[in-house]
Scaffold this motif. Structure first.
Motif, mmCIF file in Angstrom:
data_model
loop_
_atom_site.group_PDB
_atom_site.id
_atom_site.type_symbol
_atom_site.label_atom_id
_atom_site.label_comp_id
_atom_site.label_asym_id
_atom_site.label_seq_id
_atom_site.Cartn_x
_atom_site.Cartn_y
_atom_site.Cartn_z
ATOM 1 N N HIS A 37 0.850 -1.173 0.000
ATOM 2 C CA HIS A 37 0.000 0.000 0.000
ATOM 3 C C HIS A 37 0.890 1.230 0.000
ATOM 4 C CE1 HIS A 37 -3.918 -1.968 1.296
ATOM 5 N NE2 HIS A 37 -3.034 -2.948 1.424
ATOM 6 N N GLN A 39 0.659 5.705 0.899
ATOM 7 C CA GLN A 39 -0.135 6.851 1.332
ATOM 8 C C GLN A 39 0.689 8.102 1.161
ATOM 9 O OE1 GLN A 39 -1.877 6.642 5.269
ATOM 10 N NE2 GLN A 39 -3.454 8.110 4.673
ATOM 11 N N GLU A 46 -3.669 3.835 -0.563
ATOM 12 C CA GLU A 46 -3.999 3.193 -1.829
ATOM 13 C C GLU A 46 -3.362 1.816 -1.898
ATOM 14 O OE1 GLU A 46 -3.300 4.077 -6.635
ATOM 15 O OE2 GLU A 46 -2.079 5.089 -5.119
ATOM 16 N N ALA A 60 -2.774 -1.832 -9.047
ATOM 17 C CA ALA A 60 -3.569 -0.644 -9.293
ATOM 18 C C ALA A 60 -3.306 -0.174 -10.719
ATOM 19 C CB ALA A 60 -3.191 0.445 -8.298
#
Length: 121
Positions: A37, A39, A46, A60
């Motif tokens: 992840h 940030q 995210e 993603a």
């Protein structure tokens, strides 16, 4: 008890590359799955990439074709290879992972402490 430790962050110029590591220590019988992840300041965390023990990966849209997640089962380490870095990739990157901790189905899940990635000229 299992601990996760990220490393590999730093300052890189746009277009450059970095490889992040998420190393697990402790009594580990095997790897189940992991996620990276990120940030950025003022933004929500995210999900960047995930990997399952069978090798299935997901990314993603913002990093597809540029980032690669992988795992070295012998080293209990999850990697995030980041290429063609952009200023928008600047963030604190954190991993979470699940490992098997015994042969009776016991598992451990947790987060690492995070590592800063800054993309700037």
């Amino acid at each position: 008890q299992v601990q996760l430790m990220e490393s590999g962050g730093g300052l890189v110029q746009p277009g450059g590359s970095l490889r992040l590591s998420c190393a697990a220590s402790g009594t580990i019988f095997g790897f189940n799955d992991a996620e990276w992840h990120r940030q950025a300041p003022g933004k929500q965390r995210e999900l960047v990439a995930s990997i399952m023990s069978g090798g299935t990966t997901n990314y993603a849209d913002s990093v597809k074709g540029r980032f690669t997640i992988s795992v070295d089962n012998a080293k209990n380490t999850v990697y995030l290879e980041m290429n063609s870095l952009k200023p928008d990739d600047t963030a604190v990157y954190s991993c979470n992972a699940e490992f098997r901790i015994d042969d009776a189905g016991g598992t451990w899940w947790g987060w690492g402490q995070g590592t800063q990635v800054t993309v700037s000229s």
